[in-house]
Motif scaffolding. Structure first.
Motif, short mmCIF file in Angstrom:
data_model
loop_
_atom_site.label_atom_id
_atom_site.label_comp_id
_atom_site.label_asym_id
_atom_site.label_seq_id
_atom_site.Cartn_x
_atom_site.Cartn_y
_atom_site.Cartn_z
N LEU A 98 0.90 -1.14 0.09
CA LEU A 98 0.01 -0.09 -0.06
C LEU A 98 0.75 1.18 -0.12
O LEU A 98 1.93 1.23 0.47
CB LEU A 98 -0.75 -0.10 1.16
CG LEU A 98 -1.81 -1.31 1.37
CD1 LEU A 98 -2.59 -1.21 2.53
CD2 LEU A 98 -2.78 -1.23 0.21
N GLY A 100 3.58 4.05 -0.13
CA GLY A 100 4.87 3.90 -0.49
C GLY A 100 5.05 2.33 -0.77
O GLY A 100 6.25 2.14 -1.49
N PRO A 130 -0.41 10.11 -2.94
CA PRO A 130 1.03 9.46 -2.92
C PRO A 130 2.20 10.44 -3.14
O PRO A 130 2.03 11.47 -3.75
CB PRO A 130 1.07 8.38 -4.03
CG PRO A 130 -0.57 8.37 -4.26
CD PRO A 130 -1.23 9.82 -3.89
N PHE A 252 1.91 16.51 -2.25
CA PHE A 252 2.16 15.66 -1.16
C PHE A 252 2.72 16.45 0.09
O PHE A 252 2.06 16.28 1.06
CB PHE A 252 2.94 14.59 -1.55
CG PHE A 252 3.61 13.77 -0.34
CD1 PHE A 252 2.87 12.73 0.28
CD2 PHE A 252 4.91 14.00 0.22
CE1 PHE A 252 3.04 12.03 1.37
CE2 PHE A 252 5.15 13.44 1.48
CZ PHE A 252 4.34 12.29 1.93
C1 3H9 Z 1 2.25 6.65 2.23
O1 3H9 Z 1 2.77 5.53 1.93
C2 3H9 Z 1 2.74 7.78 1.62
C3 3H9 Z 1 3.81 7.69 0.32
O2 3H9 Z 1 2.80 7.71 -0.70
C4 3H9 Z 1 4.63 8.73 0.24
C5 3H9 Z 1 5.69 8.59 1.17
C6 3H9 Z 1 6.78 9.79 0.62
N1 3H9 Z 1 2.79 3.66 9.49
O3 3H9 Z 1 -4.02 -1.76 10.84
P1 3H9 Z 1 -3.34 -3.05 11.83
C7 3H9 Z 1 0.66 0.13 12.48
S1 3H9 Z 1 0.98 6.88 3.34
C8 3H9 Z 1 3.00 3.40 10.82
O4 3H9 Z 1 -4.08 -2.84 13.17
P2 3H9 Z 1 -3.93 -4.92 10.13
C9 3H9 Z 1 -0.81 0.22 13.28
O5 3H9 Z 1 -0.72 1.61 14.02
C10 3H9 Z 1 0.67 5.18 3.79
N2 3H9 Z 1 2.25 2.40 11.41
O6 3H9 Z 1 -3.13 -4.18 11.40
C11 3H9 Z 1 -0.52 -0.83 14.20
O7 3H9 Z 1 -0.01 -0.35 15.12
P3 3H9 Z 1 -0.08 -0.86 16.77
C12 3H9 Z 1 0.01 4.43 3.06
C13 3H9 Z 1 1.22 1.58 10.74
O8 3H9 Z 1 -3.11 -6.16 10.01
C14 3H9 Z 1 -0.20 -1.89 13.47
O9 3H9 Z 1 0.70 -1.53 12.54
N3 3H9 Z 1 -0.41 3.15 3.84
C15 3H9 Z 1 1.07 1.80 9.76
O10 3H9 Z 1 -5.57 -4.99 10.61
C16 3H9 Z 1 -1.16 -2.84 12.95
O11 3H9 Z 1 -1.84 -2.28 12.10
C17 3H9 Z 1 -1.55 2.90 4.51
O12 3H9 Z 1 -2.42 3.96 4.72
C18 3H9 Z 1 1.76 2.92 8.76
N4 3H9 Z 1 1.53 2.93 7.41
O13 3H9 Z 1 -3.79 -4.17 8.80
C19 3H9 Z 1 -1.79 1.70 4.96
N5 3H9 Z 1 0.32 0.71 9.08
O14 3H9 Z 1 0.09 -2.26 16.84
C20 3H9 Z 1 -2.17 1.62 6.56
C21 3H9 Z 1 -0.12 0.17 10.04
O15 3H9 Z 1 0.98 -0.34 17.60
N6 3H9 Z 1 -2.32 0.57 7.11
N7 3H9 Z 1 0.61 0.82 11.08
O16 3H9 Z 1 -1.57 -0.54 17.38
C22 3H9 Z 1 -3.43 -0.53 7.12
O17 3H9 Z 1 -4.02 -0.26 6.09
C23 3H9 Z 1 -3.39 -1.68 7.95
O18 3H9 Z 1 -2.44 -1.43 9.03
C24 3H9 Z 1 -2.70 -2.89 7.33
C25 3H9 Z 1 -2.81 -4.22 8.20
C26 3H9 Z 1 -3.80 -3.37 5.88
C27 3H9 Z 1 -1.51 -2.92 6.59
#
Ligand code: 3H9
Length: 687
Positions: A98, A100, A130, A252
Motif C-alpha cells: 500500500l 509507499g 502518494p 504531497f
Molecule cells: C504513504 O505511504 C505515503 C507515500 O505515498 C509517500 C511517502 C513519501 N505507518 O491496522 P493494523 C501500525 S501513506 C505506521 O491493526 P492489520 C498500526 O498503527 C501510508 N504504522 O493491522 C498498528 O500499530 P499498533 C499508506 C502503521 O493487520 C499496527 O501497524 N499506507 C502503518 O489489521 C497494525 O496495524 C496505509 O495507509 C503505517 N503505514 O492491517 C496503510 N500501518 O500495533 C495503512 C499500520 O501499535 N495500514 N501501522 O497499534 C493499513 O491499512 C493496515 O495497517 C494494514 C494491516 C492493512 C497494513
C-alpha cells in the motif's frame, strides 16, 4: 528493523523485517539504498527478489513520521534508485502493498503477488496523495482510467484483479519466495524491461478529465485530497516524468501538513488503538464460538446478522412462534437486501441465513457462549429476560444488554453471576454501523469486558468503552445536539437553514432531516421517561410536533412536509407557525452557516468534556470515534474533540461564553476551561 540479503545462485533475496507492517521508516529507506548499491556492485548477482517477513509486504510510509519534517533519503529517491538498479528487482508481494509500499514495487522491474495480496494507494484516506511517484508511474503502467480509480478512491485491489490491470506481472500460487525465485530464473538472458518512468501514458477520450473530475468532486464533498490526487494523475498524463514528479511531491508535502491530514491521521491511530485499550492488556477474553440474540426487531435482527457475518452460529429467541417468524423474516430481509445490492452472492446470503435458528424455547441456548438481549426498552421486560437467561444459560456464558438509555446496573439486578454481564450498545443498522459502545457495570469482570473488545474485533467493529449515564457517550451528546438545534429555531433560524449549515460542516444530514428519517417518537418516549425521573429535557417544538403526531417521514410529516412517495423535505408552514409561537418573546438574530455550526458543535464539545471529566469516556479520541462511527461526524474533521483542539480550546471556550451570555448555550464547564488553559484535553484524561 532488519534488511538481510541472501543468495540463491545468481539471485539475491532482499528480505525486509520491520514489524508490525514493514512501514518505510527512515532506517529502512536508508537500508534499501544500501542494498541497491551493494547488489549493483556484485557481478555474481543477476536479479534481486524483494520480499518481506511477517504478515505483509511494505504497507506504506511510516505514518508516525508525518508529524515531523521528512528525513533523507526521501522515498522518491529510494524508488528511483531501485528503478535505476543495474539488475532487475522483482517485488514479491504478500499481505498489503500500500502507498509507499506499492510505490517501491513500481520502482521494481517486475511485480509478482500471491492471490490474497492487496495492492493500492490509500493515501487519500489519510488526507494526502502518494508522494513517491504513485500518481506518475501508475498511469504509465495501467493507463489513466484505472490509475484514477486507484488513486482517488484509495481502495486496494486483490492479486488477481491486479494481474488483470497489468499492475503485477504474475500471480504466484503456493510458496511466494519459491515462485518469485523461479520468476527471477526465467529472466536470465533477457534485457531489462523499459523503466515505468520512461514509458508513455496512454491517451484518453477528449472529455475524460472533465467527467472524472465531476464524479470525484461529487464523492469527495469537502475532502481535499481526492481532487488533488486526480490533478496529479492528470499532470502525469500531460507533462513529462520529472515535471509530474515535482508536481506530485509539492502537492504531497503541502497536504502532509494540512489540517485534514492531521485529522485523518488522528482517526487512523485512534481506530487502531481502540480495540486494545491499555487497561485490558494481558487479560484473556472468554472464547465466543456461539451466540444468541433475544428479540428479533430491527435491532435484534441486525445484531444477529452482524454475528453471523463474523462466522458465529446464531439462535434468535422471541416470545412466541409468530414473533420468531417475524424475527427470522427481518434477518432474511437483511440478507436478501445484501444479495440484491451485490454486497454478497446469493449463495453466501443463503449460507448466512441457514446459520440462524429461531425459537421461543430458551432451553435451546443453555450451552451458548454469548447472549445479547435486544428487546423493548422497558426495564421490567429486560429484567424478565435476564431472569430466564440466568436460569438456563451456563454460568460462564457472557450476557449482554443492547440498551441505549436504561441503566445496565439496574437491568442486571437479578442476574446470577453478575460479573458476566455487560452492555453492548450497537447502532442501527447493527450489521453495518461500525460503532460498538461497551458498557461495563460496577461488577463486570475484567475478562468479560475484554470479551466485549474481542467480540468487536471479531465483528469488525470499532469498540469504545463507555461508563454508565443517560445515553452513554453517543446518545448523551446527541441530546445536546438536538436541544441546540431547537434553541436555534427559537432565536431566528429555520430547520432548513440549520440542516444546510450542518451539511456544509460535513455531516451527511442535518439534525432535523435525521429526526424525520429515524422518527421523532423514540426521542419523545425517552423524554417522557426523563420527565418521570424529574429531569427537564428541552424540546419545546419537537414535543408539540409529537403531540400532533408529526413523527417524521413515516407519518407524512415531521420537521418538514413530505409528498406521498417522495422523501424530499419541504419546509412546513405548520411547523413554522409552531416555532413562531414557541419563539414569542425571545430575541431573534440572523444566523449564518458558520455560527449555526458553532452553536451546535461547540456545546457538543462541552458535553463531551463533561463526559471525559466524569470518566464516562476514558480518552478524548474515544469520543471522536463514537461521533464518527455512530453519528456521521465528518472523519476529515477528526471528530468533535480533535476539531476543538485543532481550532483552539481557548477560542472554543470564548465562543461558548458568548453564546451563553445570549442564553443560547451553557457556559464552558470547568474541565473545558482547564483544558483551554492547557491547550489540550490530555489534562483531563488519564487522571
Ligand atoms: C504513504 O505511504 C505515503 C507515500 O505515498 C509517500 C511517502 C513519501 N505507518 O491496522 P493494523 C501500525 S501513506 C505506521 O491493526 P492489520 C498500526 O498503527 C501510508 N504504522 O493491522 C498498528 O500499530 P499498533 C499508506 C502503521 O493487520 C499496527 O501497524 N499506507 C502503518 O489489521 C497494525 O496495524 C496505509 O495507509 C503505517 N503505514 O492491517 C496503510 N500501518 O500495533 C495503512 C499500520 O501499535 N495500514 N501501522 O497499534 C493499513 O491499512 C493496515 O495497517 C494494514 C494491516 C492493512 C497494513
Amino acid at each position: 528493523m532488519t534488511l538481510t540479503i541472501a543468495r540463491e545462485g545468481s539471485v539475491a533475496v532482499v528480505t525486509i523485517d520491520n514489524p508490525p507492517v514493514n512501514a518505510l521508516s527512515q532506517a529502512l529507506r536508508q537500508a534499501l539504498v544500501g542494498a541497491v548499491v551493494e547488489l549493483d556492485a556484485d557481478a555474481a548477482v543477476g536479479a534481486v527478489v524483494l520480499i518481506c517477513a511477517g504478515r505483509t509486504f511494505i504497507a506504506g510510509a511510516d505514518v508516525s513520521e508525518f508529524d515531523k519534517p521528512p528525513q533523507p533519503p526521501h522515498l522518491p529517491d529510494v524508488v528511483a534508485c531501485i528503478e535505476n538498479a543495474k539488475k532487475p528487482w522483482i517485488a514479491a508481494i504478500h499481505g498489503s502493498a500500500l502507498g509507499g509500499g506499492l510505490e517501491v514495487a513500481l520502482g521494481c522491474a517486475y511485480r509478482v503477488a500471491v492471490p490474497t495480496a492487496s495492492l493500492g494507494l490509500p493515501e487519500v484516506k489519510l488526507g494526502i496523495i502518494p508522494g513517491a511517484g504513485g500518481t506518475v508511474r501508475l498511469p504509465r503502467l495501467i493507463g489513466p482510467a484505472a490509475a484514477v480509480d486507484l488513486v482517488t478512491g484509495g481502495s486496494p485491489v486483490g492479486g488477481k484483479k491486479a494481474e488483470g490491470l497489468g499492475l503485477i506481472d504474475a500471480v504466484i500460487d503456493g510458496d511466494l519466495r519459491a515462485g518469485a525465485l523461479a520468476f527471477a530464473g526465467s529472466l536470465a538472458g533477457k534485457p531489462l524491461p523499459q523503466p515505468i518512468s520512461s514509458r508513455a501514458v496512454p491517451a484518453v477520450e477528449p472529455d475524460f478529465w472533465e467527467s472524472v473530475e465531476k464524479a470525484v468532486a461529487a464523492k469527495a464533498k469537502r475532502e481535499v485530497a481526492p481532487l488533488r490526487a486526480l490533478a496529479s494523475v492528470r499532470k502525469a498524463s500531460e507533462t513529462g516524468f520529472s515535471g509530474a514528479m515535482a508536481f506530485e511531491r509539492e502537492t504531497f508535502l503541502e497536504l502532509r501538513s494540512s489540517e485534514q491530514a492531521a485529522a485523518l491521521r488522528h482517526v487512523f491511530f485512534a481506530e487502531r488503538a481502540a480495540p486494545r485499550p491499555p487497561e485490558l492488556a494481558g487479560i484473556t477474553p472468554r472464547d465466543i464460538r456461539s451466540a444468541a440474540v433475544i428479540g428479533g426487531g430491527t435491532m435484534g435482527a441486525g445484531i444477529a446478522a452482524a454475528l453471523r457475518d463474523a462466522g458465529l452460529p446464531v439462535v434468535l429467541i422471541e416470545r412466541d412462534a409468530a414473533a420468531v417468524e417475524r424475527g427470522l423474516d427481518n434477518v432474511r430481509a437483511i440478507y436478501e437486501g445484501s444479495a440484491k445490492r451485490g454486497r454478497m452472492t446469493q449463495a453466501l446470503a443463503d449460507e448466512r441465513m441457514a446459520g440462524v435458528d429461531g425459537s421461543d424455547d430458551y432451553g435451546l441456548i443453555a450451552d451458548t457462549d454469548l447472549v445479547i438481549e435486544a428487546v423493548f426498552e422497558d426495564i421490567a421486560v429486560k429484567r424478565a429476560v435476564f431472569e430466564k437467561l440466568s436460569a438456563v444459560c451456563r454460568p460462564d456464558a457472557v450476557l449482554a444488554t443492547n440498551t441505549s438509555y436504561l441503566d445496565p446496573n439496574a437491568i442486571s439486578g437479578g442476574v446470577s453471576h453478575p460479573e458476566r454481564f455487560l452492555g453492548l450498545h450497537f447502532f442501527s443498522p447493527a450489521h453495518i454501523m461500525k460503532l460498538l459502545e461497551i458498557v461495563p457495570t460496577a461488577v463486570t469482570a475484567p475478562e468479560v469486558l475484554a470479551t466485549g473488545f474481542a467480540l468487536a474485533r471479531q465483528l469488525g467493529k470499532i469498540p469504545v468503552r463507555a461508563g454508565i449515564c443517560d445515553g452513554f457517550i453517543g446518545n448523551r451528546i446527541l441530546k445536546v445536539t438536538r436541544a441546540q438545534a431547537e434553541r436555534l429555531l427559537l432565536s431566528g433560524a429555520t430547520p432548513s437553514a440549520v440542516d444546510a449549515a450542518m451539511r456544509t460542516f460535513g455531516l451527511p444530514m442535518g439534525p432535523f432531516e435525521a429526526q424525520d428519517l429515524g422518527g421523532l417518537d423514540i426521542a419523545a418516549f425517552q423524554r417522557k421517561a426523563a420527565r418521570e425521573r424529574g429531569e427537564t429535557p428541552f424540546a419545546p417544538v419537537a414535543d408539540r410536533l409529537c403531540a400532533i403526531e408529526r413523527f417524521g417521514q413515516k407519518s407524512g410529516g415531521g420537521w418538514y412536509d413530505y409528498q406521498p412517495g417522495d422523501r424530499a423535505p419541504k419546509p412546513s408552514e405548520a411547523v413554522a407557525a409552531i416555532i413562531a409561537e414557541e419563539a414569542a418573546g425571545r430575541s431573534q438574530r440572523a444566523w449564518d452557516e458558520a455560527s449555526i455550526a458553532d452553536a451546535i458543535v461547540l456545546p457538543m464539545v462541552n458535553e463531551a468534556t463533561r463526559i471525559l471529566e466524569e470518566r464516562v469516556a476514558l480518552r478524548a479520541a474515544d469520543i471522536d470515534l463514537v461521533k464518527i462511527h455512530g453519528y456521521g461526524f465528518p472523519r476529515w474533521r477528526g471528530g468533535p474533540m480533535h476539531y476543538a483542539e485543532a481550532r483552539g480550546l481557548a477560542e472554543v471556550a470564548a465562543v461558548l461564553d458568548r453564546l451563553s451570555a445570549e442564553g443560547l448555550a451553557e457556559p464552558p464547564c470547568d474541565g473545558l476551561r482547564r483544558a483551554a488553559e492547557a491547550g489540550s484535553f490530555s489534562v483531563l484524561a488519564g487522571r
